[in-house]
Design an enzyme around this catalytic site. Structure first.
Site, short mmCIF file in Angstrom:
data_model
loop_
_atom_site.label_atom_id
_atom_site.label_comp_id
_atom_site.label_asym_id
_atom_site.label_seq_id
_atom_site.Cartn_x
_atom_site.Cartn_y
_atom_site.Cartn_z
N ASP A 13 0.43 -1.21 -0.10
CA ASP A 13 0.31 0.22 0.24
C ASP A 13 0.84 1.40 -0.09
OD1 ASP A 13 -1.88 -1.61 -0.09
OD2 ASP A 13 -2.28 -1.61 2.49
N LYS A 16 1.70 1.74 -5.31
CA LYS A 16 2.40 1.32 -6.53
C LYS A 16 1.63 1.89 -7.56
CE LYS A 16 2.28 -2.85 -4.17
NZ LYS A 16 2.09 -2.08 -2.66
N GLY A 40 -4.58 -4.64 -3.84
CA GLY A 40 -5.48 -3.85 -3.99
C GLY A 40 -4.54 -2.08 -4.76
N HIS A 41 -4.69 -2.08 -6.01
CA HIS A 41 -3.97 -0.88 -6.44
C HIS A 41 -4.83 0.59 -6.65
CE1 HIS A 41 -0.66 -4.01 -6.75
NE2 HIS A 41 -0.61 -4.06 -6.25
N GLN A 224 2.34 -5.95 -3.04
CA GLN A 224 2.52 -6.21 -1.62
C GLN A 224 4.13 -5.29 -1.36
OE1 GLN A 224 1.51 -9.73 -3.33
NE2 GLN A 224 -0.05 -8.69 -2.56
#
Ligand code: GDP
Ligand code: IMO
Ligand code: MG
Length: 428
Positions: A13, A16, A40-41, A224
């Site tokens: 988080d 990225k 989750g991007h 990650q």
């Protein structure tokens, strides 16, 4: 042209998604090389926001080819949902999505096992995202996975049945046998997956080789972060794949000689979701202030993120392990208004100071951060086009960070939008 790897340098988080979307402006490919829908991007385009879990963060740019490489574990239902969600917003993706036949499938019984294993260790739960990631990778190294290639096989349904029988037998030896039927994929669903996904399956490694030979610009996108890496991270409180830069080579099938740049993404403070050691965590006012100011709630699970100050020893280790050649620093705007900002520059362990984390992951639990207070800055209205436009304290924070880690900073992010970014070169 050689490829660029982007890695998270903390516990995920870091922003990225935003940085990859920014770099994708000059790229023709973005490729995910490990992990699955645990990621989750977030990508912001004008006033629209996109949450991507399996698709690479270049997906929002129409001219970029998107790869899902063989190091990934892919939940077909989630992938199809994500593709259709983008298409319903006017972004066509199927014509430019390439999926490796060698990637592993995540099936419903993996998701069930993830939850069951977590509930069996109430005092030592990892705090997983519940997406079946650990069990899917266990099956991969246990040589039991069903690969995407099975979707092309006329006997695919039979192979699915065998894989599910074995996987479900393994979990019903414990509890939950009465729910086993829920975990079977129906033949109808399998056919739906095959119809949707088969045309997208290919040899991603070979296509990347051709693109690189043609001088195209390829981004290999880590999910990650370094300290969630199954080897390098805070084991066992980690994810089940290797997240560092070396994993990009094994995860897509390109040799290290094809890479010339590794961008480490670092948030100006630290967050973590799930359990495990976190030396600079702030449990009271400062932690709550960071969470509120940075809107630190998970993109995948919505869980509140644990928050604390920047940790330079962890960042030094991340830069070493991935050979980070440049840093992108995000969320500096979040720290605005704080009069002085504590930053951990070393650890004290058994009375001795060290600028690098201890070699045993268990020992990270017992380190005492050695803080310096770096000067803060008042909030300032943008637009910020160049480094000189930023508040003086922010520039000093960046300079100190580059010097402490010994790596140049080449991107600074001061807001979630594309425009709130500055390309620069701050030498250590
Ligand atoms: P990722 O998993 O590393 O891609 O990061 P996430 O998307 O899970 O979380 C980062 C969050 O911070 C997202 O909501 C982004 O929109 C947001 N973000 C990214 N860069 C910045 C920034 O520079 N400032 C602020 N305020 N938010 C940012
Ligand atoms: P992005 O790509 C933050 C964490 C989980 C848990 C541990 C293991 O958005 O940065 P898993 O479901 O992988 O078995 O969970 O890893 N985790 C993440 N934390 N960002 C992520 O991804 C994460 N993916 C997994 O919270 O502690
Ligand atoms: Mg995230």
């Amino acid at each position: 042209m050689p490829a660029t790897i982007i890695v998270g340098t903390q516990w995920g988080d870091e922003g990225k998604g935003k940085i990859i979307d920014l770099l994708a402006r000059e790229a023709t490919w973005t490729v995910r090389y490990q992990g699955g829908a645990n990621a989750g991007h977030t990508v912001k385009r004008a006033d629209e926001s996109f949450s991507l879990h399996l698709l690479p963060s270049g997906a929002v740019r129409q001219n970029v080819t998107c790869g899902l490489a063989w190091g990934m574990v892919i939940d077909p239902e989630q992938l199809m949902k994500e593709v259709m969600a983008l298409e319903s917003r006017g972004i066509s993706i199927r014509s430019r999505l390439k999926i490796s036949t060698r990637a592993s499938l995540v099936l419903p019984h993996h998701v069930a096992r993830d939850g069951m294993e977590e509930s069996r260790r109430p005092d030592a739960a990892i705090g997983t995202t519940g997406r079946g990631i650990g069990p899917a990778y266990e099956d991969r190294v246990g040589r039991r996975s069903l690969l995407m290639a099975a979707l092309l096989d006329p006997n695919g349904e039979e192979r699915l049945k065998q894989a599910q029988d074995a996987g479900i037998r393994r979990i019903t030896q414990g509890t939950g046998g009465d729910r086993a039927m829920e975990w079977y994929v129906t033949p109808k669903d399998w056919q739906r997956w095959a119809e949707f996904l088969s045309p997208l399956l290919c040899d991603v490694s070979r296509e990347l080789d051709a693109a690189l030979r043609d001088g195209e610009h390829v981004l290999l996108e880590g999910a990650q972060g370094t300290h969630l890496d199954v080897y390098a991270g805070t084991y066992p409180f980690v994810t089940s794949s290797s997240t560092i830069a070396g994993s990009a080579c094994t995860g897509v099938g390109l040799g290290p000689s094809r890479i010339n740049r590794v961008v480490g993404v670092v948030k100006a403070y630290t967050t973590r979701v799930g359990n495990g050691p976190f030396p600079t965590e702030e449990l009271e006012e400062a932690g709550e202030w960071l969470r509120a100011s940075g809107k630190e709630f998970g993109t995948t699970t919505g869980r509140p993120r644990r928050c604390g100050w920047l940790d330079i020893p962890l960042l030094r280790a991340s830069c070493l392990w991935s050979g980070v050649s440049e840093l992108a620093v995000t969320k500096l705007d979040v720290l605005s208004g704080r009069p002085g900002i504590p930053v951990a520059v070393a650890y004290r362990v058994n009375g001795e100071e060290d600028t690098f984390p201890p070699h045993s992951p268990d020992s990270l639990q017992n380190v005492e951060p050695v803080y310096e207070e770096w000067p803060g800055w008042e909030p300032k209205e943008g637009p910020f086009k160049k480094i000189e436009d930023l508040p003086k304290g922010m520039r000093e924070y960046l300079q100190r960070l580059a010097t402490a880690v010994g790596v140049p900073i080449t991107t600074v992010s001061i807001g979630p939008e594309r425009a709130a970014s500055i390309r620069c070169r701050i030498e250590p």
